[in-house]
Write a protein that holds these residues in place. Structure first.
Motif, PDB file in Angstrom:
ATOM      1  N   PRO A  55      -8.902 -15.482 -22.943  1.00  0.00           N
ATOM      2  CA  PRO A  55      -7.546 -15.691 -23.452  1.00  0.00           C
ATOM      3  C   PRO A  55      -6.799 -16.743 -22.637  1.00  0.00           C
ATOM      4  CG  PRO A  55      -8.029 -13.352 -23.222  1.00  0.00           C
ATOM      5  CD  PRO A  55      -9.137 -14.082 -22.551  1.00  0.00           C
ATOM      6  N   ASN A  56      -6.147 -17.662 -23.313  1.00  0.00           N
ATOM      7  CA  ASN A  56      -5.389 -18.700 -22.620  1.00  0.00           C
ATOM      8  C   ASN A  56      -4.174 -18.135 -21.907  1.00  0.00           C
ATOM      9  OD1 ASN A  56      -7.159 -20.698 -23.546  1.00  0.00           O
ATOM     10  ND2 ASN A  56      -6.014 -20.945 -25.460  1.00  0.00           N
ATOM     11  N   GLN A  57      -3.709 -16.971 -22.357  1.00  0.00           N
ATOM     12  CA  GLN A  57      -2.506 -16.397 -21.768  1.00  0.00           C
ATOM     13  C   GLN A  57      -2.748 -15.756 -20.410  1.00  0.00           C
ATOM     14  OE1 GLN A  57      -3.631 -15.924 -24.774  1.00  0.00           O
ATOM     15  NE2 GLN A  57      -2.048 -16.458 -26.267  1.00  0.00           N
ATOM     16  N   LEU A  58      -4.001 -15.761 -19.922  1.00  0.00           N
ATOM     17  CA  LEU A  58      -4.263 -15.152 -18.618  1.00  0.00           C
ATOM     18  C   LEU A  58      -3.508 -15.872 -17.512  1.00  0.00           C
ATOM     19  CD1 LEU A  58      -8.078 -14.329 -18.714  1.00  0.00           C
ATOM     20  CD2 LEU A  58      -6.156 -12.752 -18.814  1.00  0.00           C
ATOM     21  N   GLY A  59      -3.235 -17.146 -17.706  1.00  0.00           N
ATOM     22  CA  GLY A  59      -2.454 -17.862 -16.705  1.00  0.00           C
ATOM     23  C   GLY A  59      -1.043 -17.343 -16.569  1.00  0.00           C
ATOM     24  N   GLY A  60      -0.582 -16.596 -17.570  1.00  0.00           N
ATOM     25  CA  GLY A  60       0.751 -16.007 -17.503  1.00  0.00           C
ATOM     26  C   GLY A  60       0.774 -14.625 -16.900  1.00  0.00           C
ATOM     27  N   CYS A  61      -0.305 -14.209 -16.236  1.00  0.00           N
ATOM     28  CA  CYS A  61      -0.366 -12.912 -15.541  1.00  0.00           C
ATOM     29  C   CYS A  61      -0.388 -13.194 -14.044  1.00  0.00           C
ATOM     30  CB  CYS A  61      -1.598 -12.117 -15.970  1.00  0.00           C
ATOM     31  SG  CYS A  61      -1.692 -11.786 -17.738  1.00  0.00           S
ATOM     32  N   PRO A  62       0.758 -13.384 -13.435  1.00  0.00           N
ATOM     33  CA  PRO A  62       0.785 -13.855 -12.040  1.00  0.00           C
ATOM     34  C   PRO A  62       0.272 -12.851 -11.026  1.00  0.00           C
ATOM     35  CG  PRO A  62       2.990 -13.276 -12.769  1.00  0.00           C
ATOM     36  CD  PRO A  62       2.114 -13.166 -13.976  1.00  0.00           C
ATOM     37  N   GLN A  63       0.103 -11.571 -11.411  1.00  0.00           N
ATOM     38  CA  GLN A  63      -0.354 -10.551 -10.473  1.00  0.00           C
ATOM     39  C   GLN A  63      -1.790 -10.108 -10.725  1.00  0.00           C
ATOM     40  OE1 GLN A  63       2.397  -7.292  -9.936  1.00  0.00           O
ATOM     41  NE2 GLN A  63       4.175  -8.562 -10.398  1.00  0.00           N
ATOM     42  N   LEU A  64      -2.486 -10.780 -11.630  1.00  0.00           N
ATOM     43  CA  LEU A  64      -3.855 -10.399 -11.954  1.00  0.00           C
ATOM     44  C   LEU A  64      -4.792 -10.716 -10.777  1.00  0.00           C
ATOM     45  CD1 LEU A  64      -5.704  -9.300 -14.200  1.00  0.00           C
ATOM     46  CD2 LEU A  64      -6.113 -11.670 -14.883  1.00  0.00           C
ATOM     47  N   THR A  65      -5.508  -9.699 -10.299  1.00  0.00           N
ATOM     48  CA  THR A  65      -6.421  -9.857  -9.166  1.00  0.00           C
ATOM     49  C   THR A  65      -7.873  -9.572  -9.527  1.00  0.00           C
ATOM     50  OG1 THR A  65      -6.041  -7.562  -8.470  1.00  0.00           O
ATOM     51  CG2 THR A  65      -4.603  -9.269  -7.525  1.00  0.00           C
ATOM     52  N   ASP A  66      -8.135  -8.798 -10.586  1.00  0.00           N
ATOM     53  CA  ASP A  66      -9.495  -8.375 -10.921  1.00  0.00           C
ATOM     54  C   ASP A  66      -9.719  -8.618 -12.408  1.00  0.00           C
ATOM     55  OD1 ASP A  66     -11.947  -7.135 -11.353  1.00  0.00           O
ATOM     56  OD2 ASP A  66     -11.574  -5.606  -9.841  1.00  0.00           O
ATOM     57  N   LEU A  67     -10.707  -9.471 -12.740  1.00  0.00           N
ATOM     58  CA  LEU A  67     -11.023  -9.787 -14.135  1.00  0.00           C
ATOM     59  C   LEU A  67     -12.521  -9.610 -14.350  1.00  0.00           C
ATOM     60  CD1 LEU A  67     -10.443 -10.899 -16.961  1.00  0.00           C
ATOM     61  CD2 LEU A  67     -10.683 -13.204 -16.024  1.00  0.00           C
ATOM     62  N   ASP A  68     -12.872  -8.790 -15.339  1.00  0.00           N
ATOM     63  CA  ASP A  68     -14.268  -8.559 -15.707  1.00  0.00           C
ATOM     64  C   ASP A  68     -14.441  -8.971 -17.163  1.00  0.00           C
ATOM     65  OD1 ASP A  68     -16.844  -7.782 -16.113  1.00  0.00           O
ATOM     66  OD2 ASP A  68     -16.617  -5.760 -15.302  1.00  0.00           O
ATOM     67  N   ALA A  69     -15.120 -10.100 -17.378  1.00  0.00           N
ATOM     68  CA  ALA A  69     -15.394 -10.605 -18.724  1.00  0.00           C
ATOM     69  C   ALA A  69     -16.887 -10.761 -18.945  1.00  0.00           C
ATOM     70  CB  ALA A  69     -14.678 -11.933 -18.940  1.00  0.00           C
ATOM     71  N   SER A  70     -17.691  -9.976 -18.291  1.00  0.00           N
ATOM     72  CA  SER A  70     -19.144 -10.073 -18.393  1.00  0.00           C
ATOM     73  C   SER A  70     -19.631  -9.557 -19.744  1.00  0.00           C
ATOM     74  CB  SER A  70     -19.801  -9.292 -17.252  1.00  0.00           C
ATOM     75  OG  SER A  70     -19.378  -7.945 -17.266  1.00  0.00           O
ATOM     76  N   SER A  71     -20.851  -9.979 -20.109  1.00  0.00           N
ATOM     77  CA  SER A  71     -21.517  -9.529 -21.331  1.00  0.00           C
ATOM     78  C   SER A  71     -20.695  -9.857 -22.571  1.00  0.00           C
ATOM     79  CB  SER A  71     -21.821  -8.023 -21.256  1.00  0.00           C
ATOM     80  OG  SER A  71     -22.629  -7.715 -20.156  1.00  0.00           O
ATOM     81  N   ASN A  72     -20.328 -11.133 -22.705  1.00  0.00           N
ATOM     82  CA  ASN A  72     -19.664 -11.624 -23.902  1.00  0.00           C
ATOM     83  C   ASN A  72     -20.421 -12.855 -24.394  1.00  0.00           C
ATOM     84  OD1 ASN A  72     -16.962 -10.207 -24.698  1.00  0.00           O
ATOM     85  ND2 ASN A  72     -16.962 -10.198 -22.463  1.00  0.00           N
ATOM     86  N   ARG A  73     -19.729 -13.727 -25.119  1.00  0.00           N
ATOM     87  CA  ARG A  73     -20.341 -14.945 -25.649  1.00  0.00           C
ATOM     88  C   ARG A  73     -19.619 -16.182 -25.131  1.00  0.00           C
ATOM     89  NH1 ARG A  73     -20.394 -12.961 -31.992  1.00  0.00           N
ATOM     90  NH2 ARG A  73     -21.621 -11.057 -31.719  1.00  0.00           N
ATOM     91  N   ILE A  74     -19.038 -16.085 -23.997  1.00  0.00           N
ATOM     92  CA  ILE A  74     -18.220 -17.165 -23.450  1.00  0.00           C
ATOM     93  C   ILE A  74     -19.123 -18.329 -23.051  1.00  0.00           C
ATOM     94  CG2 ILE A  74     -16.572 -17.777 -21.651  1.00  0.00           C
ATOM     95  CD1 ILE A  74     -15.782 -14.823 -21.558  1.00  0.00           C
ATOM     96  N   ALA A  75     -18.790 -19.518 -23.552  1.00  0.00           N
ATOM     97  CA  ALA A  75     -19.575 -20.717 -23.253  1.00  0.00           C
ATOM     98  C   ALA A  75     -18.885 -21.629 -22.256  1.00  0.00           C
ATOM     99  CB  ALA A  75     -19.876 -21.484 -24.539  1.00  0.00           C
ATOM    100  N   GLU A  76     -17.571 -21.553 -22.149  1.00  0.00           N
ATOM    101  CA  GLU A  76     -16.845 -22.402 -21.212  1.00  0.00           C
ATOM    102  C   GLU A  76     -15.534 -21.726 -20.859  1.00  0.00           C
ATOM    103  OE1 GLU A  76     -14.777 -25.232 -24.652  1.00  0.00           O
ATOM    104  OE2 GLU A  76     -16.074 -26.106 -23.114  1.00  0.00           O
ATOM    105  N   LEU A  77     -14.926 -22.207 -19.778  1.00  0.00           N
ATOM    106  CA  LEU A  77     -13.652 -21.696 -19.323  1.00  0.00           C
ATOM    107  C   LEU A  77     -12.590 -22.752 -19.588  1.00  0.00           C
ATOM    108  CD1 LEU A  77     -14.721 -20.068 -15.952  1.00  0.00           C
ATOM    109  CD2 LEU A  77     -14.507 -18.987 -18.171  1.00  0.00           C
ATOM    110  N   ALA A  78     -11.560 -22.378 -20.319  1.00  0.00           N
ATOM    111  CA  ALA A  78     -10.520 -23.336 -20.684  1.00  0.00           C
ATOM    112  C   ALA A  78      -9.715 -23.738 -19.456  1.00  0.00           C
ATOM    113  CB  ALA A  78      -9.599 -22.725 -21.745  1.00  0.00           C
ATOM    114  N   ASP A  79      -9.114 -24.920 -19.519  1.00  0.00           N
ATOM    115  CA  ASP A  79      -8.310 -25.427 -18.409  1.00  0.00           C
ATOM    116  C   ASP A  79      -7.124 -24.507 -18.162  1.00  0.00           C
ATOM    117  OD1 ASP A  79      -8.789 -28.883 -19.382  1.00  0.00           O
ATOM    118  OD2 ASP A  79     -10.032 -27.525 -18.208  1.00  0.00           O
ATOM    119  N   SER A  80      -6.901 -24.240 -16.903  1.00  0.00           N
ATOM    120  CA  SER A  80      -5.763 -23.424 -16.457  1.00  0.00           C
ATOM    121  C   SER A  80      -5.753 -22.057 -17.126  1.00  0.00           C
ATOM    122  CB  SER A  80      -4.436 -24.153 -16.746  1.00  0.00           C
ATOM    123  OG  SER A  80      -4.417 -25.416 -16.147  1.00  0.00           O
TER     124      SER A  80
END
Length: 501
Positions: free
Chosen positions: A212-237
């Motif tokens: 999600p592009n809106q992850l940049g708007g979560c200023p307190q996010l410390t732990d992200l688990d996005a494993s086992s998906n179909r993600i091919a690239e990480l969007a800028d910012s």
């Protein structure tokens, strides 16, 4: 006289506030709970065989913690609304199919655990519990959440893992106090989140093609688990600078780009990153910007296509665990010897021929894995001089080096294939009952058994060892002709064979 009367006065019964009947194999709520209904505050009935909640229990007006996990409760009575002081309700691992609407009367409820039940949907009235802070709905059969779930403005933890969700309601964006969101193991194809207080986000095992592009708007996010998906690239910012643990393994990522300046843009602004999990992707290399992550402690990049490690990895002064197994590494950079805090290094399943001499300067190293069949965590390394274009170079080697490439590794024969070939050989030998065993070959002669390379190759009709003479060729030919139906008179054939002998 007055003192004597006081000594015979009955003592006041003790006020029992907590009863614990965990793991007693109870079939129903014991009577002791009803005798203390005026003072009972905590009642624990976990790990029993209770199938029904008795109405007498609902008269405990002071009860604020009720735990009935790991039972066989099928229904929750509507009279649960009489427990107006209830704050914590645990019904994990039961047989609930639906929830009563009357549950909304427990307005002080702040923790509700309904995980591992048979719920498919939740009543909309559940969102009237405005004081609810923890809502756990893991391992149910929930297809959708209430569309007005955003009314739970006090919610801090929402877990709906291992369900059948395909999307989240739009009102979930109104959960401004949400700190932990776990929607892993669902069927989500897209996700738009913007939670200013979110600290932990688990979206693993879904069908996401991008973060999600809106992850940049979560200023307190410390732990992200996005494993086992179909993600091919990480969007800028797309990731916040506060991130400390990133798990994106088992995806389709081909490239990582690090820009670790706090003011710069790029795919990663996570200069506070401590853990990086990128195993089971399609990476050909790790970015040189990895060396700017000075707080990085754990790196897992197993099962990729890495041909080398960046030299800048030597500046990750906090790195303690580096796992790069099952890649295509042929060399390890000398800068690896600068990692003074490195404790575990896993390089098994690569194409290494030697290790740099600088690895002798790793004082904290406790485990060096170079093979899956390694018997000890720290093999004994020996210095050795090898020739190069610039002259002899001193390197480290051991009995586990050089590592075998995929083409040099011995092919393992499956047990079922060996058993089938052995059975065919036994049937062939038992077809001739009058056959006498041949004379064993001399000891100086080596007997080698050759099996067919694959089942797809045409059979030559020769299943015996190639270096042994064929036994009774005439009788073998007769048996083959008899199976084909070419011979009509067995007696005449036998007579003919006797005359030829």
């Amino acid at each position: 006289m007055e003192r004597l009367l006081c000594s015979f006065r009955p003592k006041r019964l003790a006020e029992i506030r907590t009863l614990d009947f965990t793991g007693q194999r109870l079939l129903e709520v014991p009577m002791d709970a009803f005798k203390n209904e005026a003072t009972l505050e905590v009642l624990l009935l976990d790990d029993n065989k209770i199938a029904e909640i008795r109405k007498e229990l609902l008269c405990c007006q002071s009860l604020y913690h009720l735990s009935l996990s790991n039972n066989i409760i099928h229904t929750l009575p509507p009279s649960i609304a009489s427990l107006t002081s209830l704050c914590e309700l645990n019904l994990r691992n039961n047989c609930l199919i639906e929830l009563p609407v009357e549950l909304k009367a427990c307005r002080y409820l702040h923790s509700l655990d309904l995980s591992s039940n048979l719920l498919e949907c939740l009543p909309d009235e559940l969102t009237d519990l405005v004081n609810l802070k923890h809502l756990l709905l893991n391992q149910c059969s929930i297809v959708k959440l209430p569309h007005c779930i955003g009314n739970l403005t006090s919610l801090c933890v929402l877990e709906v893992r291992d369900n059948s969700l395909k999307l989240l309601p739009e009102s979930v964006g109104r959960l401004d106090r949400l700190e932990r969101l776990d929607v892993g193991e669902n069927q989500l194809e897209s996700l738009s989140v913007l939670f200013p207080s979110l600290q932990q986000l688990d979206i693993s095992s879904n069908r996401l093609d991008f973060l999600p592009n809106q992850l940049g708007g979560c200023p307190q996010l410390t732990d992200l688990d996005a494993s086992s998906n179909r993600i091919a690239e990480l969007a800028d910012s797309s990731l916040p600078a506060s991130l400390r643990c990133l798990r994106i393994g088992d995806n389709r990522i081909t490239r990582l780009q690090f820009n670790c300046n706090s003011s710069g843009g790029g795919s990663f602004r996570c200069f506070s990153l401590c853990e990086l999990h990128v195993a089971k992707n399609r990476l050909d290399e790790l970015p040189a910007g990895l060396g700017r992550l000075h707080q990085l402690e754990l790196v897992y990049c197993d099962s990729n296509r890495l041909k080398r490690l960046p030299q800048a990895i030597g500046t990750c002064r906090s790195l303690a665990v580096l796992s790069a197994r099952d890649n295509r590494l042929k060399l390890v950079p000398d800068e690896l010897g600068r990692l003074a805090l490195l404790r575990v290094l896993n390089l098994s399943g690569n194409h290494l021929r030697c290790l740099p001499i600088s690895m002798l300067r790793l004082p904290q190293l406790r485990a060096l894995w170079l093979s899956d069949n390694q018997s000890e965590p720290m093999p004994r390394l020996q210095p050795e001089d090898i020739a190069s274009r610039c002259g002899p170079i001193r390197v480290l080697t051991c009995y586990l080096l050089p590592q075998l490439s995929a083409g040099d590794r011995p092919t393992q024969i499956r047990d079922d294939e060996v058993a089938s070939k052995a059975a065919a050989l036994l049937m062939l030998n038992s077809s001739d009952k009058t056959h006498q065993p041949p004379t064993p070959p001399p000891r100086s002669r080596a007997a080698v058994v050759h099996f067919l390379a694959s089942a797809s190759e045409p059979s030559t009709g020769q299943s015996l060892p190639k270096d042994l003479p064929e036994r009774r060729p005439r009788r073998r030919l007769l048996m083959q002709q008899r199976r084909a139906g070419d011979l009509q008179d067995d007696d005449s054939v036998q007579k003919e064979s006797l005359t030829q002998r």
